[in-house]
Enzyme design. Sequence first.
Site, PDB file in Angstrom:
ATOM      1  N   HIS A   1      35.501  43.601  39.541  1.00  7.84           N
ATOM      2  CA  HIS A   1      36.311  44.796  39.328  1.00  7.84           C
ATOM      3  C   HIS A   1      37.206  44.680  38.105  1.00  7.84           C
ATOM      4  O   HIS A   1      37.817  45.671  37.678  1.00  7.84           O
ATOM      5  CB  HIS A   1      37.170  45.077  40.569  1.00  7.84           C
ATOM      6  CG  HIS A   1      37.207  46.514  40.968  1.00  7.84           C
ATOM      7  ND1 HIS A   1      37.445  47.533  40.065  1.00  7.84           N
ATOM      8  CD2 HIS A   1      37.014  47.127  42.163  1.00  7.84           C
ATOM      9  CE1 HIS A   1      37.405  48.698  40.696  1.00  7.84           C
ATOM     10  NE2 HIS A   1      37.151  48.482  41.971  1.00  7.84           N
ATOM     11  N   ARG A   2      37.298  43.500  37.490  1.00  8.82           N
ATOM     12  CA  ARG A   2      38.081  43.354  36.265  1.00  8.82           C
ATOM     13  C   ARG A   2      37.374  43.968  35.066  1.00  8.82           C
ATOM     14  O   ARG A   2      38.025  44.381  34.101  1.00  8.82           O
ATOM     15  CB  ARG A   2      38.362  41.876  35.993  1.00  8.82           C
ATOM     16  CG  ARG A   2      39.221  41.199  37.040  1.00  8.82           C
ATOM     17  CD  ARG A   2      39.310  39.710  36.787  1.00  8.82           C
ATOM     18  NE  ARG A   2      38.003  39.052  36.864  1.00  8.82           N
ATOM     19  CZ  ARG A   2      37.796  37.760  36.668  1.00  8.82           C
ATOM     20  NH1 ARG A   2      38.820  36.967  36.384  1.00  8.82           N
ATOM     21  NH2 ARG A   2      36.572  37.246  36.761  1.00  8.82           N
TER      22      ARG A   2
END
Length: 480
Positions: free
Chosen positions: A451-452
Amino acid sequence: MPQVLEFKLPDLGEGLTEAEIVRWLVEVGDVVAIDQPVVEVETAKAMVEVPCPYGGVVTARFGEEGTELPVGAPLLTVAVGTMEPSGPVTGDGPGSGTADTGAEPSGSGNVLVGYGTGAPPVRRRRVRPEGLRTPAAAAGAPVAASPVAGAPAETAGSTRVPDGVRGPVAVVSPLVRKLARQHDLDLRQLAGSGPDGLILRADVESAIRSATSGSPVAAPAAPAASSAPAASAAPAVSPGVRSAAAPGAERIALRGVRGAVADKLARSRREIPDATCWVDADATELMAARAAMNGTGGPGAGPKVSVLALLARICTAALARYPELNSTVDMEAREIVRLPGVHLGFAAQTERGLVVPVVRDAHTRNAESIGAEIARLTEAARTGTLKPAELTGGTFTLNNYGVFGVDGSTPIINHPEAAMLGVGRIVPKPWVHEGELAVRRVVQLSLTFDHRVCDGGTAGGFLRYVADCVEQPALLLRTL
């Protein structure tokens, strides 16, 4: 007079620090040629045959089959300059080191990673199975026991000298030493939990945790007084903590491929904030397209195209549209690094465990080329002949767990990649097709992503494009 040269376990590349001896290919007294394979070892990546850079007579071997050796440890000694077999020479005998002559022995010139063969190696004593030896012990002098936690510290005027000179430290793993250096730990203040007091990685990690929390490192408990009950000296062991009190429990060492997989998966869970999305797709048209491709047989038609190859080609097309998922994260620089090419890994289950061979430059290949490379790598994985370089450097992984007869999964990202596509089994299911209920070939696709590197919109767009190509393979024609 022949010159006895010592051949050490070379650096096999990709950051590997140790290897297990699987099979010796030569015996003591055998005549070996330059670059002849002498031992087969298993690293955390693959099985490797190690060639010897010297030609001569094998005078000693170090380590039995099944022994794990660190990089730089002696493998064998070779008498160079004579072809007359001689008797065995032990690692502590006078012939086990490099002879003191003025000759410059020539190596093969075939330099292994981190290991040159153009000059005589530095003499290094081997680690005996019954314990570690020091220069004092080799000379017959008594050796004091290794210090433990709570021992007096060095005097202010003392000078720090290398471990091998100052006294015995029960450490053989370079990884353990490096970890201790990074956290400024004195290994002489640790009590090892391994055989003969060997300091293991778990001991160093425990000391690091204790130092971080401010509590002292526990030293081995002193024998209880004779008047005290024996049970009072035994601390309570909480569930999950190593204990010998579990009768009938089987302990399986986490080493080799299984150990490497455990380390990588644990690191992925620790460092990557992953999320998973999934979708069911109608794969009927994809299966029909594959049948049509493989139905045009005849001379020169080439090998049949597999479903995995088609899915791999779909992935490369999707990554061209959504390059965020073909990246990695550099947390030290606080940067997302988008990678220029797609090196596609695919999960392969073998008798040695789960491995992930990598198809290099998959973005430049068509489905037939990807399929041929997948077939070659899969066969090498089954026979244990994959090279370390064929198991590293992936930028995206395709995991076909449908071969195990399951529909769905939430796969763990193959660190340091940013995403993995999981594919379930393709089975007939009731499906609404063109407004009517019909039996169609349905597959579940799941995408686990970091999700980064992107948000749900990007991940959803990638997965939707993959599903659309599965349902309508003609969409791929736009990118071919």
